[in-house]
Design an enzyme around this catalytic site. Structure first.
Site, PDB file in Angstrom:
ATOM      1  N   ASP A  38       0.839  -1.199   0.000  1.00 21.65           N
ATOM      2  CA  ASP A  38       0.000   0.000   0.000  1.00 21.65           C
ATOM      3  C   ASP A  38       0.880   1.258   0.000  1.00 21.65           C
ATOM      4  O   ASP A  38       0.373   2.375  -0.044  1.00 21.65           O
ATOM      5  CB  ASP A  38      -1.042  -0.007   1.129  1.00 21.65           C
ATOM      6  CG  ASP A  38      -0.417  -0.044   2.504  1.00 21.65           C
ATOM      7  OD1 ASP A  38       0.828  -0.104   2.611  1.00 21.65           O
ATOM      8  OD2 ASP A  38      -1.182  -0.016   3.500  1.00 21.65           O
ATOM      9  N   ASP A  76      -1.046  -6.263  -0.291  1.00 20.66           N
ATOM     10  CA  ASP A  76      -1.317  -5.589   0.977  1.00 20.66           C
ATOM     11  C   ASP A  76      -2.815  -5.388   1.138  1.00 20.66           C
ATOM     12  O   ASP A  76      -3.498  -5.012   0.177  1.00 20.66           O
ATOM     13  CB  ASP A  76      -0.652  -4.203   0.969  1.00 20.66           C
ATOM     14  CG  ASP A  76       0.406  -4.070   2.054  1.00 20.66           C
ATOM     15  OD1 ASP A  76       0.399  -4.864   3.005  1.00 20.66           O
ATOM     16  OD2 ASP A  76       1.247  -3.154   1.928  1.00 20.66           O
ATOM     17  N   GLU A 101       9.408  -4.042  10.434  1.00 21.98           N
ATOM     18  CA  GLU A 101       9.800  -2.741   9.861  1.00 21.98           C
ATOM     19  C   GLU A 101      10.355  -1.808  10.937  1.00 21.98           C
ATOM     20  O   GLU A 101       9.728  -1.602  11.990  1.00 21.98           O
ATOM     21  CB  GLU A 101       8.589  -2.090   9.166  1.00 21.98           C
ATOM     22  CG  GLU A 101       8.929  -0.716   8.576  1.00 21.98           C
ATOM     23  CD  GLU A 101       7.956  -0.216   7.526  1.00 21.98           C
ATOM     24  OE1 GLU A 101       7.041  -0.968   7.128  1.00 21.98           O
ATOM     25  OE2 GLU A 101       8.124   0.941   7.103  1.00 21.98           O
TER      26      GLU A 101
HETATM   27  O1  KIV Z   1       3.515  -1.037   1.622  1.00 26.61           O
HETATM   28  C1  KIV Z   1       4.667  -1.484   1.536  1.00 26.61           C
HETATM   29  O2  KIV Z   1       5.384  -1.273   0.551  1.00 26.61           O
HETATM   30  C2  KIV Z   1       5.158  -2.284   2.642  1.00 26.61           C
HETATM   31  C3  KIV Z   1       6.617  -2.610   2.668  1.00 26.61           C
HETATM   32  C4  KIV Z   1       7.410  -1.403   2.907  1.00 26.61           C
HETATM   33  C5  KIV Z   1       6.936  -3.697   3.623  1.00 26.61           C
HETATM   34  O3  KIV Z   1       4.413  -2.628   3.510  1.00 26.61           O
END
Ligand code: KIV
Length: 270
Positions: free
Chosen positions: A50, A89, A188
């Site tokens: 996301d 996501d 993260e």
């Molecule tokens: O949204 C995203 O790109 C992520 C990564 C940074 C792990 O969740």
């Protein structure tokens, strides 16, 4: 003779990679062309993150990303990927309202989007959802530490688990995610020693971003490593190319050719 198509990466392969000590490589992708290139490069997992809210839509946070926007990009990435595992996501509010709604939305990302798995943020508050999805056959990747969908609650995109109390809670939540059925977990912006402890205590793989070298795999935002994102970059990002600069140069050269009458060449103007 045509070369054999590569064997696709499947969800259980990631655990096997952890067991073999083989690092997992994950990058974000948002469209079919990028997915094709990253797949050719041998990236194991393509995350339709996301983060597209920031790098593609130009928003300040990931919160404005909707299910419709996510589906649109997941479909494109799924068309471009041949070998890599596609993980979608789950956008903000697509899984927090109820487990039932989460199941419907995750189902759409697999059924209509072509993803093989979903990722969602958080620990204890999402355990029911993780159980519900995995019971329904939907593989779930967890995400702990800096969870960008909670940016307002956290007061910014700051590193997490700096105190012993917060680190212990993160370790506990990682264990609970594994027990609930998650097949991997993104860590993260947490200290390397905390990520190491989590990695050692889980049998599912950890995939780090700003979490040091001890995770079972690493993920970064593709636009960051290619130099395509003009916003500020987190300190842990390594830029492997400056494609943004190349694009500006190429666009300038095209503009110059058009303005000077050099493109298209005279014989093609007819
Ligand atoms: O949204 C995203 O790109 C992520 C990564 C940074 C792990 O969740």
């Amino acid at each position: 003779m045509m070369p054999e198509p590569p064997r696709p990466v499947r969800v259980p392969d990631l655990k096997a990679m952890k067991q073999r000590g083989q690092k997992i490589v994950m990058l974000t992708a948002y469209d079919a062309s990028m997915a094709r290139l990253l797949d050719r490069a041998g990236v194991d997992v393509l995350l339709v993150g996301d983060s597209l809210g920031m790098v593609i839509m130009g928003c300040e946070t990931t919160l404005p990303v909707t299910m419709e926007a996510m589906l649109h990009h997941v479909q494109a990435v799924s068309r471009g990927a041949r070998r890599a595992l596609v993980v979608a996501d789950m956008p903000f509010l697509s899984y927090q309202v109820s487990a039932e709604e989460a199941l419907r939305n995750a189902g759409r990302l697999l059924q209509q989007g072509g993803a093989a798995a979903v990722k969602l943020e958080g620990g204890r508050p999402v355990l029911d959802v993780v159980r519900r999805l995995t019971d329904a056959g939907i593989p779930v990747m967890g995400h702990l530490g800096l969870v960008p969908q909670s940016v307002h609650k956290l007061g910014g995109f700051r590193p997490r688990a700096r105190s012993e109390r917060e680190a212990a809670q993160l370790l506990e939540e990682a264990r609970e995610l594994e027990t609930a059925g998650a097949f991997a977990v993104v860590l993260e912006s947490i200290p390397a020693h905390v990520a190491r402890a989590v990695t050692e205590c889980l049998s599912i793989p950890t995939i780090g971003i700003g979490a040091g070298p001890h995770c079972d795999g690493q993920v970064l935002v593709s636009y960051d490593i290619f130099g395509l994102y003009e916003g500020s970059l987190p300190p842990f990002v390594k830029q492997y190319a400056r494609l943004g600069e190349l694009m500006v140069e190429a666009a300038r050269a095209f503009a110059e050719d058009v303005r000077q009458g050099r493109f298209p060449p005279a014989e093609e103007r007819a």
